[in-house]
Motif scaffolding. Sequence first.
Motif, PDB file in Angstrom:
ATOM      1  N   GLY A  30      80.587   7.491  37.751  1.00 58.75           N
ATOM      2  CA  GLY A  30      80.298   8.760  38.410  1.00 58.75           C
ATOM      3  C   GLY A  30      81.359   9.143  39.420  1.00 58.75           C
ATOM      4  N   GLU A  31      81.766   8.185  40.233  1.00 60.59           N
ATOM      5  CA  GLU A  31      82.792   8.430  41.244  1.00 60.59           C
ATOM      6  C   GLU A  31      84.108   8.851  40.590  1.00 60.59           C
ATOM      7  OE1 GLU A  31      84.640   6.042  45.091  1.00 60.59           O
ATOM      8  OE2 GLU A  31      83.852   4.902  43.391  1.00 60.59           O
ATOM      9  N   ALA A  32      84.548   8.085  39.580  1.00 61.30           N
ATOM     10  CA  ALA A  32      85.801   8.393  38.901  1.00 61.30           C
ATOM     11  C   ALA A  32      85.731   9.742  38.196  1.00 61.30           C
ATOM     12  CB  ALA A  32      86.128   7.291  37.895  1.00 61.30           C
ATOM     13  N   SER A  33      84.584  10.057  37.604  1.00 64.46           N
ATOM     14  CA  SER A  33      84.444  11.323  36.883  1.00 64.46           C
ATOM     15  C   SER A  33      84.466  12.511  37.830  1.00 64.46           C
ATOM     16  CB  SER A  33      83.155  11.326  36.064  1.00 64.46           C
ATOM     17  OG  SER A  33      83.211  10.325  35.055  1.00 64.46           O
ATOM     18  N   ALA A  34      83.830  12.360  38.996  1.00 68.16           N
ATOM     19  CA  ALA A  34      83.865  13.438  39.981  1.00 68.16           C
ATOM     20  C   ALA A  34      85.297  13.737  40.397  1.00 68.16           C
ATOM     21  CB  ALA A  34      83.014  13.062  41.186  1.00 68.16           C
ATOM     22  N   GLU A  35      86.064  12.695  40.680  1.00 73.95           N
ATOM     23  CA  GLU A  35      87.454  12.903  41.079  1.00 73.95           C
ATOM     24  C   GLU A  35      88.258  13.555  39.961  1.00 73.95           C
ATOM     25  OE1 GLU A  35      89.376  10.090  43.976  1.00 73.95           O
ATOM     26  OE2 GLU A  35      87.985   8.688  43.012  1.00 73.95           O
ATOM     27  N   HIS A  36      88.031  13.110  38.727  1.00 74.58           N
ATOM     28  CA  HIS A  36      88.799  13.663  37.613  1.00 74.58           C
ATOM     29  C   HIS A  36      88.415  15.118  37.338  1.00 74.58           C
ATOM     30  CE1 HIS A  36      91.290  13.697  34.099  1.00 74.58           C
ATOM     31  NE2 HIS A  36      90.269  13.975  33.314  1.00 74.58           N
ATOM     32  N   LEU A  37      87.143  15.426  37.340  1.00 76.42           N
ATOM     33  CA  LEU A  37      86.721  16.810  37.104  1.00 76.42           C
ATOM     34  C   LEU A  37      87.268  17.730  38.184  1.00 76.42           C
ATOM     35  CD1 LEU A  37      83.018  16.190  36.006  1.00 76.42           C
ATOM     36  CD2 LEU A  37      84.944  16.804  34.532  1.00 76.42           C
ATOM     37  N   ALA A  38      87.287  17.247  39.424  1.00 83.00           N
ATOM     38  CA  ALA A  38      87.862  18.052  40.505  1.00 83.00           C
ATOM     39  C   ALA A  38      89.352  18.276  40.275  1.00 83.00           C
ATOM     40  CB  ALA A  38      87.619  17.377  41.850  1.00 83.00           C
ATOM     41  N   SER A  39      90.052  17.257  39.775  1.00 86.13           N
ATOM     42  CA  SER A  39      91.488  17.406  39.512  1.00 86.13           C
ATOM     43  C   SER A  39      91.763  18.419  38.407  1.00 86.13           C
ATOM     44  CB  SER A  39      92.102  16.050  39.147  1.00 86.13           C
ATOM     45  OG  SER A  39      91.798  15.672  37.812  1.00 86.13           O
ATOM     46  N   LEU A  40      90.771  18.656  37.547  1.00 89.96           N
ATOM     47  CA  LEU A  40      90.898  19.642  36.471  1.00 89.96           C
ATOM     48  C   LEU A  40      90.469  21.041  36.912  1.00 89.96           C
ATOM     49  CD1 LEU A  40      89.564  17.559  33.426  1.00 89.96           C
ATOM     50  CD2 LEU A  40      91.935  17.946  34.116  1.00 89.96           C
ATOM     51  N   GLY A  41      90.076  21.182  38.175  1.00 92.48           N
ATOM     52  CA  GLY A  41      89.788  22.496  38.722  1.00 92.48           C
ATOM     53  C   GLY A  41      88.339  22.788  39.008  1.00 92.48           C
ATOM     54  N   ALA A  42      87.418  21.898  38.602  1.00 97.77           N
ATOM     55  CA  ALA A  42      85.997  22.160  38.838  1.00 97.77           C
ATOM     56  C   ALA A  42      85.646  21.963  40.308  1.00 97.77           C
ATOM     57  CB  ALA A  42      85.137  21.228  37.981  1.00 97.77           C
ATOM     58  N   THR A  43      84.682  22.729  40.788  1.00 96.78           N
ATOM     59  CA  THR A  43      84.009  22.419  42.044  1.00 96.78           C
ATOM     60  C   THR A  43      82.935  21.394  41.722  1.00 96.78           C
ATOM     61  OG1 THR A  43      84.422  24.600  42.996  1.00 96.78           O
ATOM     62  CG2 THR A  43      82.596  23.326  43.918  1.00 96.78           C
ATOM     63  N   VAL A  44      82.974  20.257  42.395  1.00 95.43           N
ATOM     64  CA  VAL A  44      82.129  19.129  42.011  1.00 95.43           C
ATOM     65  C   VAL A  44      81.045  18.895  43.054  1.00 95.43           C
ATOM     66  CG1 VAL A  44      82.092  16.683  41.425  1.00 95.43           C
ATOM     67  CG2 VAL A  44      84.061  18.071  40.796  1.00 95.43           C
ATOM     68  N   VAL A  45      79.814  18.796  42.580  1.00 97.99           N
ATOM     69  CA  VAL A  45      78.685  18.403  43.423  1.00 97.99           C
ATOM     70  C   VAL A  45      78.404  16.946  43.129  1.00 97.99           C
ATOM     71  CG1 VAL A  45      76.267  18.798  44.006  1.00 97.99           C
ATOM     72  CG2 VAL A  45      77.731  20.731  43.337  1.00 97.99           C
ATOM     73  N   VAL A  46      78.571  16.094  44.134  1.00 97.92           N
ATOM     74  CA  VAL A  46      78.382  14.659  43.937  1.00 97.92           C
ATOM     75  C   VAL A  46      77.026  14.267  44.509  1.00 97.92           C
ATOM     76  CG1 VAL A  46      80.800  14.100  43.771  1.00 97.92           C
ATOM     77  CG2 VAL A  46      79.758  14.166  46.013  1.00 97.92           C
ATOM     78  N   LEU A  47      76.214  13.644  43.674  1.00 97.87           N
ATOM     79  CA  LEU A  47      74.829  13.355  44.031  1.00 97.87           C
ATOM     80  C   LEU A  47      74.548  11.867  43.842  1.00 97.87           C
ATOM     81  CD1 LEU A  47      71.848  15.644  43.078  1.00 97.87           C
ATOM     82  CD2 LEU A  47      71.613  13.162  42.999  1.00 97.87           C
ATOM     83  N   ALA A  48      74.059  11.234  44.889  1.00 98.57           N
ATOM     84  CA  ALA A  48      73.675   9.818  44.858  1.00 98.57           C
ATOM     85  C   ALA A  48      72.913   9.520  46.139  1.00 98.57           C
ATOM     86  CB  ALA A  48      74.902   8.915  44.717  1.00 98.57           C
ATOM     87  N   ARG A  49      72.460   8.284  46.287  1.00 94.13           N
ATOM     88  CA  ARG A  49      71.696   7.923  47.481  1.00 94.13           C
ATOM     89  C   ARG A  49      72.578   7.626  48.680  1.00 94.13           C
ATOM     90  NH1 ARG A  49      68.734   2.804  45.947  1.00 94.13           N
ATOM     91  NH2 ARG A  49      70.680   2.527  44.802  1.00 94.13           N
ATOM     92  N   ARG A  50      73.754   7.038  48.470  1.00 88.53           N
ATOM     93  CA  ARG A  50      74.565   6.519  49.576  1.00 88.53           C
ATOM     94  C   ARG A  50      75.439   7.625  50.175  1.00 88.53           C
ATOM     95  NH1 ARG A  50      76.768   1.156  46.592  1.00 88.53           N
ATOM     96  NH2 ARG A  50      76.977   2.689  44.911  1.00 88.53           N
ATOM     97  N   ALA A  51      74.948   8.199  51.264  1.00 87.29           N
ATOM     98  CA  ALA A  51      75.627   9.346  51.879  1.00 87.29           C
ATOM     99  C   ALA A  51      77.023   8.992  52.363  1.00 87.29           C
ATOM    100  CB  ALA A  51      74.783   9.885  53.033  1.00 87.29           C
ATOM    101  N   ASP A  52      77.213   7.777  52.881  1.00 86.48           N
ATOM    102  CA  ASP A  52      78.529   7.405  53.392  1.00 86.48           C
ATOM    103  C   ASP A  52      79.559   7.338  52.276  1.00 86.48           C
ATOM    104  OD1 ASP A  52      77.135   5.229  52.323  1.00 86.48           O
ATOM    105  OD2 ASP A  52      78.177   3.760  53.586  1.00 86.48           O
TER     106      ASP A  52
END
Length: 263
Positions: A30-52
């Motif tokens: 999930g973390e790697a995919s969020a970074e990659h999708l953002a690098s392709l131009g998407a605005t990314v909403v990252v959702l998980a329990r660990r806020a930090d």
Amino acid sequence: MTTSSAPSAPSANPLDGRIAVVTGASSGIGEASAEHLASLGATVVVLARRADRLADLVARIEKNGGRALAISADVTDTAAVRAAADRVAAELGGADLLFNNAGVMLPAPVEELRTDQWQHQIDLNITGLMNVIGAFVPQLVTSAGERGVADLINTSSIAAQNIFPNFAVYSGTKAYVTHLSRHLRTELGPKNVRVAAIEPGIVGTELQSHVTDAGALEWLDGSKETVDWLTPQDIARTIGFIAALPPRVNLQQVTIMPTGQTG
């Protein structure tokens, strides 16, 4: 004289203007995919329990020129997931790409009756998955009607197909994900929402650190000695590829294996 122009080069930012929601975004795939999708131009909403962890992820994405929004929520909490979807709609206009990735793997012999682990896997891998689908699919349908395409990508596993001792409950939850995805495609495809199930083999993530069964740990350790495991970035590039395909193309099921993994 008529001249033909050369084909245009692929866009460096093929996901410009898209709003991608990634669950299980605090680590691993999930973390790697969020970074990659953002690098392709998407605005990314990252959702998980660990806020930090999410805050650190957003900071990295923004440092690299991307756009991201962190929402701390447990996908097994229906109300929290619905609230997250409402926030995405209010602040960003709704999602058109959902990578439904949160999950857990807790293998153990069934005769040990680890009912707590069974329930945890069912709650996260099935109920959590459905909570996210229920909250965000209406946004995907609306977005597809407006832009001509939206994507729902669910993380399954090679365990949905292959047989691994002590992985019965985990494998059962992932078989659910794959079969559900096929059915959802028949419902959502006519509405221009592409549905894909990703079935990775062994990927080096936090999942292995949650395993407590001695037999499964021995098997994983042995595999690591003989097989070059996939990385989260390998899966992330696949997610980006799927999302950037022309609207007419739907890769409905993608199995991604380490070259050396035979089962």
